[in-house]
Design a protein around this motif. Structure first.
Motif, short mmCIF file in Angstrom:
data_model
loop_
_atom_site.label_atom_id
_atom_site.label_comp_id
_atom_site.label_asym_id
_atom_site.label_seq_id
_atom_site.Cartn_x
_atom_site.Cartn_y
_atom_site.Cartn_z
N UNK A 149 0.55 -1.27 0.13
CA UNK A 149 -0.35 0.38 0.05
C UNK A 149 0.92 1.00 -0.41
N UNK A 150 0.23 1.94 -0.69
CA UNK A 150 1.10 3.78 -0.55
C UNK A 150 -0.01 4.58 -0.99
N UNK A 151 0.26 5.47 -0.18
CA UNK A 151 -0.52 6.55 -0.02
C UNK A 151 0.35 8.04 -0.11
N UNK A 152 -0.72 8.39 -0.65
CA UNK A 152 -0.10 10.76 -1.49
C UNK A 152 0.41 9.87 -2.62
N UNK A 153 0.14 8.84 -3.85
CA UNK A 153 0.43 8.57 -4.96
C UNK A 153 -0.18 9.91 -5.56
N UNK A 154 1.05 10.13 -6.62
CA UNK A 154 0.29 10.92 -7.80
C UNK A 154 -0.78 10.00 -8.89
N UNK A 155 -2.39 11.19 -9.37
CA UNK A 155 -3.43 11.02 -9.41
C UNK A 155 -2.11 9.56 -11.58
N UNK A 156 -2.90 8.77 -11.38
CA UNK A 156 -2.82 7.63 -12.38
C UNK A 156 -3.52 8.17 -13.97
N UNK A 157 -1.69 8.23 -15.17
CA UNK A 157 -2.45 9.17 -15.91
C UNK A 157 -3.00 8.35 -16.78
N UNK A 158 -3.46 6.56 -16.31
CA UNK A 158 -4.10 6.06 -17.43
C UNK A 158 -5.64 6.07 -17.34
N UNK A 159 -5.86 6.69 -15.54
CA UNK A 159 -6.96 7.55 -15.81
C UNK A 159 -7.70 8.42 -17.01
#
Length: 173
Positions: free
Chosen positions: A96-106
């Motif tokens: 689990x990683x919190x605070x990741x960047x918004x995925x470009x794939x979205x």
């Protein structure tokens, strides 16, 4: 006929206690070096996110609320320790990683991929090349990512679903 053991002249010049300790010390040093150099190719380094502001506060609260065990897997966080990263199991491990960047794939072709919602927390899913999955929360004050490698869970979504209550309680939507 017994053969006589010949000790090299350089060693005979050393005091007896040094000669007696030389082999155990050399063996211990060798073991320490070997253990320190072992690394698992199945356990790659985890990139630590760098959230800021309120997202960092939410992620620290989430990190403190995460369980010591997840679906029968013991928590074993990667090194160096970070309040934004947690892991369960050995190899393969759920991360689990919190605070990741918004995925470009979205924004791309994957934007309409399967996104299950559990207790008002929506998890966007992405199948990974190794057969595992990546789940990322959407519509939350901080993006939370759960990576589930192939073989880490009977159902790849189970770890994300099990973490939903902690995410919902600590990262507002």
């Amino acid at each position: 006929m017994a053969r006589e053991l010949r000790i090299p002249r350089a060693l005979t010049a050393l005091p007896a206690p040094v000669r007696w300790l030389a082999a155990p010390v050399a063996l211990t040093c060798t073991v320490v070096v070997l253990i320190g150099s072992w690394s698992s190719a199945d356990d790659p380094a985890v990139e630590v996110p760098r959230p800021s502001g309120k997202a960092a506060d939410y992620c620290r609260a989430l990190g403190a609320a995460l369980p010591p065990e997840l679906l029968g897997r013991t928590r074993r966080d990667p090194s160096p320790a970070s309040p934004y990263v947690a892991a369960w199991g050995d190899s393969p491990r759920v991360v689990l990683r919190c605070g990741v960047d918004r995925p470009d794939e979205l924004d791309g072709d994957h934007a309409r991929d399967w996104s299950p919602t559990v207790d008002d927390v929506t998890w966007w899913s992405q199948r990974l090349a190794d057969g595992g999955y990546r789940f990322v929360t959407t519509m939350r004050a901080a993006y939370v990512e759960v990576t589930v490698p192939a073989g880490a869970a009977q159902n790849p979504f189970d770890p994300a679903a099990a973490l939903t209550p902690a995410v919902k309680a600590n990262v507002p939507g």
